[in-house]
Write a protein that holds these residues in place. Structure first.
Motif, PDB file in Angstrom:
ATOM      1  N   ILE A  53       0.823  -1.212   0.000  1.00  0.00           N
ATOM      2  CA  ILE A  53       0.000   0.000   0.000  1.00  0.00           C
ATOM      3  C   ILE A  53       0.854   1.257   0.000  1.00  0.00           C
ATOM      4  CG2 ILE A  53      -0.441   0.292   2.478  1.00  0.00           C
ATOM      5  CD1 ILE A  53      -3.501   0.553   1.254  1.00  0.00           C
ATOM      6  N   ARG A  54       1.990   1.201   0.624  1.00  0.00           N
ATOM      7  CA  ARG A  54       2.818   2.409   0.602  1.00  0.00           C
ATOM      8  C   ARG A  54       4.172   2.147  -0.028  1.00  0.00           C
ATOM      9  NH1 ARG A  54      -0.477   3.033   4.812  1.00  0.00           N
ATOM     10  NH2 ARG A  54       0.901   1.997   6.257  1.00  0.00           N
ATOM     11  N   PHE A 170      -5.245   7.215  -5.720  1.00  0.00           N
ATOM     12  CA  PHE A 170      -3.880   6.964  -5.242  1.00  0.00           C
ATOM     13  C   PHE A 170      -3.647   5.507  -4.876  1.00  0.00           C
ATOM     14  CE2 PHE A 170      -6.749   8.493  -1.934  1.00  0.00           C
ATOM     15  CZ  PHE A 170      -6.733   7.404  -1.063  1.00  0.00           C
ATOM     16  N   CYS A 171      -4.686   4.676  -4.910  1.00  0.00           N
ATOM     17  CA  CYS A 171      -4.664   3.413  -4.163  1.00  0.00           C
ATOM     18  C   CYS A 171      -4.535   2.190  -5.070  1.00  0.00           C
ATOM     19  CB  CYS A 171      -5.941   3.305  -3.333  1.00  0.00           C
ATOM     20  SG  CYS A 171      -5.947   1.864  -2.274  1.00  0.00           S
ATOM     21  N   PRO A 272     -11.543   6.716   7.385  1.00  0.00           N
ATOM     22  CA  PRO A 272     -10.590   7.572   6.677  1.00  0.00           C
ATOM     23  C   PRO A 272     -11.278   8.646   5.841  1.00  0.00           C
ATOM     24  CG  PRO A 272      -9.962   5.276   6.459  1.00  0.00           C
ATOM     25  CD  PRO A 272     -11.340   5.293   7.074  1.00  0.00           C
ATOM     26  N   GLN A 274      -8.954  11.160   4.372  1.00  0.00           N
ATOM     27  CA  GLN A 274      -7.805  11.407   3.476  1.00  0.00           C
ATOM     28  C   GLN A 274      -7.470  12.890   3.300  1.00  0.00           C
ATOM     29  OE1 GLN A 274      -6.388   8.635   2.983  1.00  0.00           O
ATOM     30  NE2 GLN A 274      -7.926   7.053   2.730  1.00  0.00           N
ATOM     31  N   ASP A 312      -7.425   8.128   8.295  1.00  0.00           N
ATOM     32  CA  ASP A 312      -6.174   8.190   7.538  1.00  0.00           C
ATOM     33  C   ASP A 312      -6.151   9.519   6.791  1.00  0.00           C
ATOM     34  OD1 ASP A 312      -5.590   5.558   8.238  1.00  0.00           O
ATOM     35  OD2 ASP A 312      -6.381   4.735   6.374  1.00  0.00           O
ATOM     36  N   PHE A 313      -4.951  10.080   6.689  1.00  0.00           N
ATOM     37  CA  PHE A 313      -4.755  11.310   5.909  1.00  0.00           C
ATOM     38  C   PHE A 313      -3.584  11.132   4.961  1.00  0.00           C
ATOM     39  CE2 PHE A 313      -6.678  12.654   9.872  1.00  0.00           C
ATOM     40  CZ  PHE A 313      -7.683  13.495   9.425  1.00  0.00           C
ATOM     41  N   ILE A 314      -3.735  11.707   3.784  1.00  0.00           N
ATOM     42  CA  ILE A 314      -2.611  11.773   2.845  1.00  0.00           C
ATOM     43  C   ILE A 314      -2.304  13.244   2.616  1.00  0.00           C
ATOM     44  CG2 ILE A 314      -1.858  11.316   0.491  1.00  0.00           C
ATOM     45  CD1 ILE A 314      -3.648   8.881   0.447  1.00  0.00           C
ATOM     46  N   PHE A 343       0.089  10.007   6.083  1.00  0.00           N
ATOM     47  CA  PHE A 343       1.127   9.579   5.145  1.00  0.00           C
ATOM     48  C   PHE A 343       1.413  10.686   4.143  1.00  0.00           C
ATOM     49  CE2 PHE A 343      -1.982   6.208   6.062  1.00  0.00           C
ATOM     50  CZ  PHE A 343      -1.187   5.363   6.823  1.00  0.00           C
ATOM     51  N   LYS A 344       2.650  10.676   3.674  1.00  0.00           N
ATOM     52  CA  LYS A 344       2.961  11.495   2.494  1.00  0.00           C
ATOM     53  C   LYS A 344       2.503  10.714   1.277  1.00  0.00           C
ATOM     54  CE  LYS A 344       7.422  11.935   3.356  1.00  0.00           C
ATOM     55  NZ  LYS A 344       8.827  12.298   3.133  1.00  0.00           N
ATOM     56  N   TYR A 345       1.895  11.399   0.350  1.00  0.00           N
ATOM     57  CA  TYR A 345       1.501  10.725  -0.885  1.00  0.00           C
ATOM     58  C   TYR A 345       2.739  10.112  -1.544  1.00  0.00           C
ATOM     59  CZ  TYR A 345       0.426   9.806  -5.664  1.00  0.00           C
ATOM     60  OH  TYR A 345       0.320   9.161  -6.862  1.00  0.00           O
ATOM     61  N   SER A 346       2.628   8.866  -1.969  1.00  0.00           N
ATOM     62  CA  SER A 346       3.700   8.272  -2.775  1.00  0.00           C
ATOM     63  C   SER A 346       3.065   7.539  -3.948  1.00  0.00           C
ATOM     64  CB  SER A 346       4.544   7.327  -1.925  1.00  0.00           C
ATOM     65  OG  SER A 346       3.903   6.101  -1.766  1.00  0.00           O
ATOM     66  N   ARG A 348       1.875   5.066  -6.602  1.00  0.00           N
ATOM     67  CA  ARG A 348       1.854   3.611  -6.792  1.00  0.00           C
ATOM     68  C   ARG A 348       1.676   3.361  -8.282  1.00  0.00           C
ATOM     69  NH1 ARG A 348       4.463   2.843  -4.028  1.00  0.00           N
ATOM     70  NH2 ARG A 348       4.168   0.609  -3.829  1.00  0.00           N
TER      71      ARG A 348
HETATM   72  N1  5AD Z   1       0.354   7.196  -0.829  1.00  0.00           N
HETATM   73  C1  5AD Z   1       0.223   7.497   0.477  1.00  0.00           C
HETATM   74  N2  5AD Z   1      -0.677   6.903   1.278  1.00  0.00           N
HETATM   75  C2  5AD Z   1      -1.472   5.973   0.755  1.00  0.00           C
HETATM   76  N3  5AD Z   1      -2.449   5.218   1.286  1.00  0.00           N
HETATM   77  C3  5AD Z   1      -2.937   4.400   0.334  1.00  0.00           C
HETATM   78  N4  5AD Z   1      -2.288   4.606  -0.837  1.00  0.00           N
HETATM   79  C4  5AD Z   1      -1.377   5.589  -0.599  1.00  0.00           C
HETATM   80  C5  5AD Z   1      -0.426   6.246  -1.405  1.00  0.00           C
HETATM   81  N5  5AD Z   1      -0.279   5.976  -2.702  1.00  0.00           N
HETATM   82  C6  5AD Z   1      -2.900   5.365   2.654  1.00  0.00           C
HETATM   83  C7  5AD Z   1      -4.373   5.848   2.688  1.00  0.00           C
HETATM   84  C8  5AD Z   1      -5.131   4.625   3.113  1.00  0.00           C
HETATM   85  C9  5AD Z   1      -4.100   3.949   4.004  1.00  0.00           C
HETATM   86  C10 5AD Z   1      -4.344   2.508   4.302  1.00  0.00           C
HETATM   87  O1  5AD Z   1      -2.876   4.099   3.310  1.00  0.00           O
HETATM   88  O2  5AD Z   1      -4.499   6.880   3.636  1.00  0.00           O
HETATM   89  O3  5AD Z   1      -6.337   4.914   3.775  1.00  0.00           O
END
Ligand code: 5AD
Ligand code: SF4
Length: 457
Positions: A53-54, A170-171, A272, A274, A312-314, A343-346, A348
């Motif tokens: 996931i990350r 993002f997922c 979540p 986000q 959860d937050f991105i 989390f910082k967006y990364s 995928r």
């Molecule tokens: N980048 C950062 N955080 C992410 N999550 C899921 N995909 C990404 C991504 N590409 C986080 C989301 C989700 C949690 C399980 O992981 O916040 O709810």
């Protein structure tokens, strides 16, 4: 251990679904004579159950594989054998690359194929080449997995739903875990009964999008999570019910009513959001606004005033400006979270956001994450501190770190430490909270047994 027992070592990364899946893989391998072992050295089979996931998940898997390769070589040199398997979401997403970069891996299997593990092990021990199974099979893996056997302890997890159709930008989950699938109520109730008979007093229902559960109800028609929880709550020995992870769009009336009507459903919800910016929520394909989320929280609090929230937050999703980020900070202020993950967006690979323009630079992501986490930490500390002096029912789950100490969980999922006898493990007992620490509560047992939180005798 008998002479023909084979040793199975598992390394599990990621979410509770993976922990649950590792247990089920051990279950399907038990009839083949595999018993779990703590150490990789001397194992006949090693399974890496991975999470995608990350960021950098695949690199962690490859570095672990590099280490295990040496063990496998040593074992083969000594005339033995070792089956090396990679399971989980990295296997699903990067199966071909695993076999190219780590040809000493024998089995690559995606989350939908665990019931085929015995057959794959048999094929791997016969065949020279590796075995790869990452398709989504037509049959439901739940129909083929044996009943969960592992002794569960006072808290247990039960997967009721898998996969996700939401396609947040993002997922990877919709790609790695496939479409939403729900287990029928009868199967869930039967597994819950078994868990409770083995001593579970709390069950956490799991699913990538658990409140999207729409399995067949008692009448065979698609039902709702609220109704499923009501059916579970009829078991008088099941004292606590939780569920995770949910999507705001699936918080329907029956689930909110369950929070009002079912005392066993704990007053804590991981929901979540986000982001707090409508622009970014749209870019994320979340299909709800910040106001929608606040309205749902309002309805939940009206139904269950003491409910505590987690999210959860991105930060730094493509296109996120400073103003968008400030909107997230305002949403956090408006809700007041008991805890949260951020989390910082990364990017995928293969997800829409990864190819989007306007990627946010690392320095801005770092700064935003720090600011956001400071706010969330202060909310969590305030929530815990406010528990001091309260009388709270705690489910004791095991011994604490120090002799004579027990650890357990409050209704709001906070870890609680209190001195007490081990005979309390597996029971709910009232405690007085002495102090609320940043990550846990310190408590003393209340000497006179009060009524336990269960309402149905
Ligand atoms: N980048 C950062 N955080 C992410 N999550 C899921 N995909 C990404 C991504 N590409 C986080 C989301 C989700 C949690 C399980 O992981 O916040 O709810
Ligand atoms: Fe991923 Fe959750 Fe969105 Fe599904 S709802 S795509 S699992 S973040």
């Amino acid at each position: 251990m008998t002479a023909n027992t084979k040793r199975l070592h598992m390394i599990t990364w990621g979410c509770q679904m993976n922990v649950y899946d590792s247990g089920r893989m051990a279950d399907v391998l038990a009839p083949l004579g595999y018993a779990p072992t703590e150490a990789p050295e001397g194992a006949d089979m090693i399974i890496l159950n991975t999470c995608h996931i990350r960021d950098r998940a695949a690199e962690k898997v490859f570095s672990e594989l590099g280490r295990l390769r040496l063990l496998k070589q040593a074992r083969v040199a000594a005339g033995g054998k070792m089956v090396l398997a990679v399971a989980g979401c990295v296997a699903q997403a990067e199966g071909a690359e695993i076999l190219a970069r780590a040809p000493y891996v024998d089995i690559v299997l995606g989350p939908q194929t665990y019931h085929r593990l015995p057959e794959m092990v048999a094929r791997a021990s016969r065949a020279a080449g590796a075995v790869i199974e990452t398709d989504f099979p037509a049959e439901d893996k739940f129909d083929f997995l044996p009943d969960a056997t592992a002794a569960s302890g006072p808290t247990a997890f039960l997967t009721i739903q898998e996969g996700c159709d939401k396609f947040c930008s993002f997922c990877v989950v919709p790609y790695t875990r496939g479409a939403e699938q729900s287990r029928p109520q009868a199967a869930v109730l039967a597994e819950a009964r078994r868990l409770v008979d083995q001593g579970a007093r709390e069950i956490t229902l799991l699913g990538q999008n658990v409140n999207g559960w729409h399995g067949a109800g008692a009448d065979g028609a698609p039902s709702t999570l609220g109704r499923l929880i009501a059916a579970l709550a009829a078991n008088p020995n099941l004292l606590r019910i939780r569920y995770t992870t949910s999507h705001p769009r699936d918080m329907d009336d029956s689930l909110i009513a369950a929070h009002r009507d079912i005392p066993q459903l704990m007053p804590f919800l991981h929901l979540p959001v986000q982001s707090g910016s409508d622009r970014i929520l749209a870019a994320m394909n979340r299909k709800h606004t910040a106001d929608d989320y606040l309205r749902i929280i309002g309805n939940l609090r009206a139904a269950r005033p003491d409910i505590a929230l987690s999210s959860d937050f991105i930060v730094g999703h493509p296109g996120e400006t400073e103003a968008d980020f400030q909107a997230t900070m305002r949403l956090i202020e408006a809700v007041g979270f008991a805890q949260a993950y951020s989390f910082k967006y990364s990017p995928r690979p293969g997800t829409p956001a990864a190819g989007a323009g306007q990627q946010v630079d690392e320095a801005a992501k770092d700064r935003r994450l720090q600011e956001l986490q400071a706010l969330l930490r202060s909310q969590q500390a305030a929530f815990n501190a406010a528990c001091a002096g309260q009388t709270v029912p705690v489910l004791f789950t095991g011994p604490g770190r120090h002799p004579g100490q027990l650890s357990g969980r409050s209704p709001w999922l906070q870890p609680v430490h209190a001195a007490g006898s081990e005979s309390l493990i597996g029971t709910v007992a009232p405690v007085q909270i002495v102090s609320g620490n940043p990550n846990s509560l310190t408590a003393t047992l209340i000497p006179h047994p009060m009524e336990q939180e269960r309402t149905q005798a």
